[in-house]
Each structure stands twice: as structure tokens, then as C-alpha cells.
Write an enzyme that holds these catalytic residues in place. Structure first.
Site, PDB file in Angstrom:
ATOM      1  N   GLU A 296      -8.891   2.137  -1.776  1.00 12.41           N
ATOM      2  CA  GLU A 296      -9.675   1.874  -0.557  1.00 12.41           C
ATOM      3  C   GLU A 296     -10.379   3.124  -0.037  1.00 12.41           C
ATOM      4  O   GLU A 296      -9.812   4.224  -0.075  1.00 12.41           O
ATOM      5  CB  GLU A 296      -8.701   1.337   0.500  1.00 12.41           C
ATOM      6  CG  GLU A 296      -9.346   1.026   1.819  1.00 12.41           C
ATOM      7  CD  GLU A 296      -8.302   0.628   2.866  1.00 12.41           C
ATOM      8  OE1 GLU A 296      -7.176   0.202   2.483  1.00 12.41           O
ATOM      9  OE2 GLU A 296      -8.596   0.757   4.053  1.00 12.41           O
TER      10      GLU A 296
ATOM     11  N   ASP B 241      -5.041   4.020  -0.112  1.00 14.30           N
ATOM     12  CA  ASP B 241      -6.172   4.265   0.791  1.00 14.30           C
ATOM     13  C   ASP B 241      -6.482   5.763   0.806  1.00 14.30           C
ATOM     14  O   ASP B 241      -5.651   6.580   1.217  1.00 14.30           O
ATOM     15  CB  ASP B 241      -5.777   3.796   2.206  1.00 14.30           C
ATOM     16  CG  ASP B 241      -6.947   3.776   3.186  1.00 14.30           C
ATOM     17  OD1 ASP B 241      -7.992   4.375   2.876  1.00 14.30           O
ATOM     18  OD2 ASP B 241      -6.790   3.160   4.266  1.00 14.30           O
TER      19      ASP B 241
ATOM     20  N   TYR C  75      -3.010  11.581   6.748  1.00  9.47           N
ATOM     21  CA  TYR C  75      -3.287  10.177   7.010  1.00  9.47           C
ATOM     22  C   TYR C  75      -2.324   9.262   6.243  1.00  9.47           C
ATOM     23  O   TYR C  75      -2.086   9.445   5.055  1.00  9.47           O
ATOM     24  CB  TYR C  75      -4.728   9.798   6.600  1.00  9.47           C
ATOM     25  CG  TYR C  75      -4.859   8.308   6.612  1.00  9.47           C
ATOM     26  CD1 TYR C  75      -4.966   7.635   7.825  1.00  9.47           C
ATOM     27  CD2 TYR C  75      -4.744   7.555   5.442  1.00  9.47           C
ATOM     28  CE1 TYR C  75      -4.982   6.262   7.869  1.00  9.47           C
ATOM     29  CE2 TYR C  75      -4.758   6.182   5.478  1.00  9.47           C
ATOM     30  CZ  TYR C  75      -4.876   5.543   6.701  1.00  9.47           C
ATOM     31  OH  TYR C  75      -4.855   4.167   6.748  1.00  9.47           O
TER      32      TYR C  75
ATOM     33  N   GLU D  97     -13.506  -1.363   6.452  1.00 10.07           N
ATOM     34  CA  GLU D  97     -12.788  -1.588   7.716  1.00 10.07           C
ATOM     35  C   GLU D  97     -13.558  -1.033   8.916  1.00 10.07           C
ATOM     36  O   GLU D  97     -13.326  -1.463  10.038  1.00 10.07           O
ATOM     37  CB  GLU D  97     -11.366  -1.017   7.660  1.00 10.07           C
ATOM     38  CG  GLU D  97     -11.312   0.492   7.638  1.00 10.07           C
ATOM     39  CD  GLU D  97      -9.899   1.041   7.505  1.00 10.07           C
ATOM     40  OE1 GLU D  97      -9.056   0.360   6.903  1.00 10.07           O
ATOM     41  OE2 GLU D  97      -9.658   2.150   7.990  1.00 10.07           O
TER      42      GLU D  97
ATOM     43  N   ARG E 298       0.865  -1.187   0.000  1.00  5.46           N
ATOM     44  CA  ARG E 298       0.000   0.000   0.000  1.00  5.46           C
ATOM     45  C   ARG E 298       0.894   1.227   0.000  1.00  5.46           C
ATOM     46  O   ARG E 298       1.785   1.336   0.844  1.00  5.46           O
ATOM     47  CB  ARG E 298      -0.890  -0.014   1.243  1.00  5.46           C
ATOM     48  CG  ARG E 298      -1.939   1.072   1.213  1.00  5.46           C
ATOM     49  CD  ARG E 298      -2.681   1.186   2.520  1.00  5.46           C
ATOM     50  NE  ARG E 298      -2.039   2.126   3.412  1.00  5.46           N
ATOM     51  CZ  ARG E 298      -2.635   2.707   4.467  1.00  5.46           C
ATOM     52  NH1 ARG E 298      -3.895   2.422   4.753  1.00  5.46           N
ATOM     53  NH2 ARG E 298      -1.983   3.552   5.229  1.00  5.46           N
TER      54      ARG E 298
ATOM     55  N   GLU F  84      -4.320  -7.530   5.084  1.00  5.75           N
ATOM     56  CA  GLU F  84      -3.418  -6.439   5.487  1.00  5.75           C
ATOM     57  C   GLU F  84      -2.549  -6.903   6.653  1.00  5.75           C
ATOM     58  O   GLU F  84      -3.023  -7.593   7.561  1.00  5.75           O
ATOM     59  CB  GLU F  84      -4.240  -5.219   5.918  1.00  5.75           C
ATOM     60  CG  GLU F  84      -3.381  -4.004   6.271  1.00  5.75           C
ATOM     61  CD  GLU F  84      -4.221  -2.791   6.682  1.00  5.75           C
ATOM     62  OE1 GLU F  84      -5.399  -2.964   7.038  1.00  5.75           O
ATOM     63  OE2 GLU F  84      -3.685  -1.666   6.638  1.00  5.75           O
TER      64      GLU F  84
ATOM     65  N   HIS G 149      -8.981   6.986   2.545  1.00  5.68           N
ATOM     66  CA  HIS G 149      -9.426   7.188   3.921  1.00  5.68           C
ATOM     67  C   HIS G 149     -10.630   8.106   4.044  1.00  5.68           C
ATOM     68  O   HIS G 149     -10.626   9.057   4.841  1.00  5.68           O
ATOM     69  CB  HIS G 149      -8.263   7.683   4.795  1.00  5.68           C
ATOM     70  CG  HIS G 149      -8.230   7.024   6.138  1.00  5.68           C
ATOM     71  ND1 HIS G 149      -8.457   7.695   7.297  1.00  5.68           N
ATOM     72  CD2 HIS G 149      -8.024   5.745   6.498  1.00  5.68           C
ATOM     73  CE1 HIS G 149      -8.377   6.852   8.323  1.00  5.68           C
ATOM     74  NE2 HIS G 149      -8.115   5.660   7.860  1.00  5.68           N
TER      75      HIS G 149
ATOM     76  N   ARG H 273     -13.512  -5.184   3.347  1.00  5.31           N
ATOM     77  CA  ARG H 273     -12.350  -5.029   4.231  1.00  5.31           C
ATOM     78  C   ARG H 273     -12.608  -5.405   5.696  1.00  5.31           C
ATOM     79  O   ARG H 273     -11.704  -5.369   6.525  1.00  5.31           O
ATOM     80  CB  ARG H 273     -11.930  -3.549   4.226  1.00  5.31           C
ATOM     81  CG  ARG H 273     -11.458  -3.038   2.921  1.00  5.31           C
ATOM     82  CD  ARG H 273      -9.974  -3.106   2.818  1.00  5.31           C
ATOM     83  NE  ARG H 273      -9.305  -2.296   3.830  1.00  5.31           N
ATOM     84  CZ  ARG H 273      -8.357  -2.732   4.640  1.00  5.31           C
ATOM     85  NH1 ARG H 273      -7.979  -3.989   4.606  1.00  5.31           N
ATOM     86  NH2 ARG H 273      -7.789  -1.908   5.512  1.00  5.31           N
TER      87      ARG H 273
ATOM     88  N   TRP I 271     -11.501  12.209   8.924  1.00  4.04           N
ATOM     89  CA  TRP I 271     -10.084  11.856   9.087  1.00  4.04           C
ATOM     90  C   TRP I 271      -9.791  10.588   8.296  1.00  4.04           C
ATOM     91  O   TRP I 271     -10.589   9.678   8.221  1.00  4.04           O
ATOM     92  CB  TRP I 271      -9.743  11.618  10.564  1.00  4.04           C
ATOM     93  CG  TRP I 271      -8.331  11.144  10.650  1.00  4.04           C
ATOM     94  CD1 TRP I 271      -7.186  11.868  10.423  1.00  4.04           C
ATOM     95  CD2 TRP I 271      -7.884   9.822  10.953  1.00  4.04           C
ATOM     96  NE1 TRP I 271      -6.067  11.086  10.566  1.00  4.04           N
ATOM     97  CE2 TRP I 271      -6.472   9.821  10.889  1.00  4.04           C
ATOM     98  CE3 TRP I 271      -8.542   8.623  11.257  1.00  4.04           C
ATOM     99  CZ2 TRP I 271      -5.693   8.671  11.105  1.00  4.04           C
ATOM    100  CZ3 TRP I 271      -7.797   7.490  11.486  1.00  4.04           C
ATOM    101  CH2 TRP I 271      -6.382   7.498  11.405  1.00  4.04           C
TER     102      TRP I 271
HETATM  103  O1  KDG Z   1      -7.682   2.867  13.759  1.00  3.28           O
HETATM  104  C1  KDG Z   1      -7.734   3.354  12.468  1.00  3.28           C
HETATM  105  C2  KDG Z   1      -6.805   2.557  11.574  1.00  3.28           C
HETATM  106  O2  KDG Z   1      -7.011   1.188  11.732  1.00  3.28           O
HETATM  107  C3  KDG Z   1      -7.009   2.895  10.126  1.00  3.28           C
HETATM  108  O3  KDG Z   1      -6.801   4.255   9.948  1.00  3.28           O
HETATM  109  C4  KDG Z   1      -6.042   2.095   9.289  1.00  3.28           C
HETATM  110  O4  KDG Z   1      -7.102   2.805   7.278  1.00  3.28           O
HETATM  111  C5  KDG Z   1      -6.419   1.998   7.867  1.00  3.28           C
HETATM  112  C6  KDG Z   1      -5.927   0.834   7.135  1.00  3.28           C
HETATM  113  O5  KDG Z   1      -6.311   0.707   5.982  1.00  3.28           O
HETATM  114  O6  KDG Z   1      -5.184   0.050   7.715  1.00  3.28           O
HETATM  115 MG    MG Z   2      -7.987   1.864   5.560  1.00  2.00          MG
END
Ligand code: KDG
Ligand code: MG
Length: 440
Positions: free
Chosen positions: A274, A248, A196, A300, A184, A377, A250, A321, A440
Site C-alpha cells: 500500500e 503499508d 509509522y 486512502e 497487515r 480494513e 505510507h 483504498r 509521514w
Molecule cells: O489518519 C491517518 C490514518 O488513517 C492512516 O495513517 C492509516 O495508513 C493508514 C491505514 O492504512 O490504515
Molecule cells: Mg494506509
């Protein structure tokens, strides 16, 4: 907070004590189906911070079997710890540990207030501990119990990050040298500070920070959209066509911005893009999907099959995820995976360092079993964490395997865990440059 760290009281009774006995009677009165021979006699919550906070649930049976579950919810750890301690541990006593499905339904339907991150992490912890116990009772690994492995080892990806493209390329090279076949890639954005996914000081990326309140980061989607397609194209040119690359976003982009990014990234041939837009509104992915063939991953932060129902039913994503702790354990994740298979959606379990090795162990058993597996992951935990959580799983040449220890194969050294008291930390927040709170 330190006074309550680590030693959370055990709820339970010793084998044969009155409390276990009366719970047994209660179970029989409730007319539950034929009883097995074993009973849960203690349930205990443990909070430990060997580099970061983890919440673990220990379930003990009258036969002397011990099962471990992960209940970690990054930045909100004590909410789950307290939920377990006050509302779940007492009602586990006297239950038959073999009746995993019944306990799952008991905790899910029985609470009335269904779903949600805290409830589902607590149910997940119980579920993982019970699968651990079932495996230990049978002398079999969890993958064997749920149908047997269809593969011995599973493809995993880790993170490479750089403040700029040159640093990112160095990080990618170093990650490949460790054997990874899937990486990633996250890059800093010119004009923005910490964002991030980008590690500081060459350390592994760890978002949770200390302090009175969360760290505030500044976000600018236009700057990100201007920079990322070019940076990732440079990475692809650097590594050649075969290495699997992931990215990602996010949850930062609107559906329209997400569609633009996914389209612009098509030449990079990502393994997945992602969380390209928030998924509370699952329909948002329809717009993205209509405009791109870049594979999309999400989930996730999902807790149940309902969170991904439309995404899967309408084939709006390629990878789901969700992992064992977030989605109520192996029991519920299997349901999500089977449902996902209908839409040819593959799994890609979350495996950031804020999920404990217990989740990693259980997820790897799930991964070796699940027919529609995509990828796992894997971010390495600190050596301190690995010491607190001795485990059977291992990594080699970009692949992981869960080991063949009975149960999920992850134990906890309670004496060592007690040396790392709870350490309050929070995830950062993001604001736009004008001060508006953002995702975030
Ligand atoms: O606690 C938040 C994290 O697990 C997250 O920000 C991690 O986005 C993430 C990832 O893809 O691992
Ligand atoms: Mg993620």
C-alpha cells in the site's frame, strides 16, 4: 477549545416553523424537480472524543427521521465541523432528503472550490446521513437501496505490529487466533525509533498524539529497505502460504525505491503493498508497475474519482483504498468503484480507527454490494467508542457483515457522546536524519 466541544449548535427549525417553511419556498423558487413530501428541518454537528476525536453530522427530517454522517478528518476535525456548521447545515434546511444525488451535486458543484479533504468529508457526511434517512424511510438497509448485496459477509484485515521481527511474529499469531484471515504486517526498523504503523506498549496502533505540536519521527528509507523484505519473508515462512499478508509503506519512497521494494517483496506474495510512493503524481506508479507483479493499493487520502483517474485507466494499481467519508459518501464512491471495475481494480476501503463507526457501517453496506470488492480494513474501536456509536455490524472469523438494520445501522448515543469533549490531537510528522521534512 473545551468550551466548544461536543455541543455544536443545531442549525434548523422545528417541523412547521417559519425557517423550514421559507427554505421550502426557496427550493420551489429555484425550480427544483418535483418535491417529495419530507423536508430537512435540522442539521447539527457533534464532536466527541471517546478515546479519539470524531465529528458526526445529524440530519433531522420533518417526518421525524434522523440520519447520521461521519465527518472525521484526523487531526483537522474542527475544520470540517466548522465547514459543515457555517456553510453546509444552513443550506440543507428545507431540502428534500430523498434527493441525495441532487444534494450531492448541489454541494459539489455549488461550492465552486471543488474537491479537497475538508469539502469532500463534509459532503460525505451529508451523503451518509441522507442514505441513512432513505434507508429508515424505506425500512431497508443501505446495501438493499443501492442494488442489494452480492455477498453476505466481507473479508477484512487488521494490523499486526512489532518493534522487531520476534514481536511481530507473536502479534501475527495473536491476530490469527482472533480469526483474521488477512493481516497487515508492520515492523520497527533497526536504528530508527517510533515509525509509522508500529504500536507502542502492545497497544493498538493509534498515531494521533497530544501536545502543542505534532510528534516528530525520524525516517531513513535505506534502513527501511534493508530491513523490511527480510522481516516480511520471515513472517511468510512463519504463517505458511495461505494467510493473506499486507504491508503499508505510507508514501515514504520515491518511485524507484518503491519499484525496488515491490520487486524484493515478490517472494512474500503479498495481498497488497500500500501507498508505496506518493500518488499526487499518478504517473509515478507507471515506473513501479513496470518492474513488479506485487499487487499495489493506493487511495486512502483520495477525495474524488479524479485522484485515481490515470491509475485506474492505465491499470497501474490493483486496489483502490478510498472510503465513504473521504470521497464524498456512498454516492461518489460507487462511481469510483464502477470506474475501477473497467480496469479490473478492486476495492479495499480504508478502515483505520480515525474513521468513525458510521463510516465503518456505511462502508460495509457498500462492500456487500460492490461487485469488484477486494477487502475491507478493520481496526477495532475502543469500547468507549463502541458505546457512543451502537452499531449493527459485526465481526466473526475474519469476516464482517453490516447487519440488516434500516439505514447504515450505526446510531449515536448523544448523552454519552457529550461526556467526551474534544481533545486536540495531531498526527506525527517525519524528518530525515539531516532534518529534511519527509512524508509521514
Ligand atoms: O489518519 C491517518 C490514518 O488513517 C492512516 O495513517 C492509516 O495508513 C493508514 C491505514 O492504512 O490504515
Ligand atoms: Mg494506509
Amino acid at each position: 477549545m473545551t468550551d466548544r466541544a461536543v455541543t455544536d449548535r443545531a442549525v434548523g427549525a422545528r417541523p412547521g416553523s417559519d425557517r423550514a417553511g421559507s427554505a421550502r419556498a426557496g427550493s420551489a423558487r429555484a425550480g427544483s424537480a418535483r418535491a417529495g413530501s419530507d423536508r430537512i428541518v435540522a442539521a447539527e454537528v457533534l464532536v466527541t472524543s471517546p478515546g479519539r476525536n470524531f465529528v458526526a453530522l445529524k440530519i433531522v427530517t420533518a417526518d421525524g427521521l434522523v440520519g447520521w454522517g461521519d465527518a472525521t478528518l484526523n487531526g483537522r476535525e474542527l475544520a470540517v465541523a466548522e465547514y459543515l456548521r457555517e456553510h453546509v447545515c444552513p443550506i440543507l434546511l428545507g431540502r428534500d432528503p430523498a434527493r441525495i444525488e441532487d444534494t450531492w451535486q448541489y454541494l459539489y458543484r455549488g461550492v465552486y472550490w471543488r474537491r479537497g479533504a475538508v469539502t469532500m468529508a463534509a459532503i460525505g457526511a451529508v451523503d451518509l446521513a441522507l442514505w441513512d434517512i432513505k434507508g429508515k424511510a424505506a425500512g431497508m438497509p443501505v446495501s438493499q437501496l443501492i442494488g442489494g448485496a452480492v455477498r453476505d459477509r466481507v473479508l477484512c484485515y487488521t494490523h499486526a505490529t512489532g518493534a522487531d521481527t520476534a514481536a511481530l511474529l507473536d502479534a501475527v499469531d495473536a491476530t490469527r487466533a482472533r480469526g483474521f484471515q488477512a493481516i497487515r504486517v508492520q515492523t520497527g526498523v533497526p536504528g530508527l525509533g517510533a515509525i509509522y504503523g508500529v504500536a507502542r506498549d502492545g497497544a493498538g496502533y493509534e498515531p494521533a498524539g497530544r501536545g502543542v505540536g505534532p510528534v516528530e519521527e525520524t525516517w531513513d528509507t535505506d534502513a527501511y529497505l534493508r530491513h523490511v523484505p527480510g522481516a516480511l519473508a520471515e513472517v511468510r515462512a512463519h504463517v505458511g502460504p495461505e494467510l493473506a499478508l499486507l504491508h503499508d509503506a505510507h508514501h515514504r519512497l520515491t518511485p524507484n525505491q518503491a519499484a525496488r521494494l515491490a520487486k524484493a517483496l515478490e517472494p512474500v506474495e503479498l495481498f497488497w503493498l500500500e501507498d508505496v510512493t506518493p500518488a499526487e503524481n499518478q504517473e509515478a506508479f507507471r515506473l513501479v508497475r513496470q518492474h513488479t507483479v506485487t499487487p499495489l493499493a493506493v487511495g486512502e487520502i483520495f477525495n474524488t474519482i479524479w485522484d485515481c483517474k490515470d491509475l485506474i485507466q492505465e491499470q497501474l494499481i490493483d486496489f483502490i483504498r478510498t472510503t465513504v467519508v473521504g470521497a464524498g459518501g456512498v454516492t461518489h464512491l460507487r462511481r469510483i468503484a464502477d470506474f475501477a471495475a473497467v480496469g479490473q481494480v478492486r476495492t479495499g476501503c480504508h478502515g483505520a480507527t480515525d474513521l468513525s463507526p458510521v463510516t465503518m457501517g456505511a462502508a460495509l453496506h457498500f462492500d456487500t454490494w460492490v461487485p469488484n470488492f477486494g477487502i475491507q480494513e478493520y481496526m477495532r474501536h475502543t469500547p468507549e467508542t463502541d458505546a457512543v456509536f451502537p452499531h449493527a455490524y459485526s465481526f466473526s472469523q475474519g469476516l464482517m457483515q453490516p447487519g440488516d438494520a434500516p439505514g447504515h445501522g450505526v446510531d449515536i448515543d448523544e448523552t454519552l457522546a457529550a461526556k467526551y469533549p474534544y481533545d486536540p490531537r495531531q498526527l506525527p510528522v517525519a524528518r530525515l536524519e539531516d532534518g529534511t521534512m519527509w512524508n509521514w
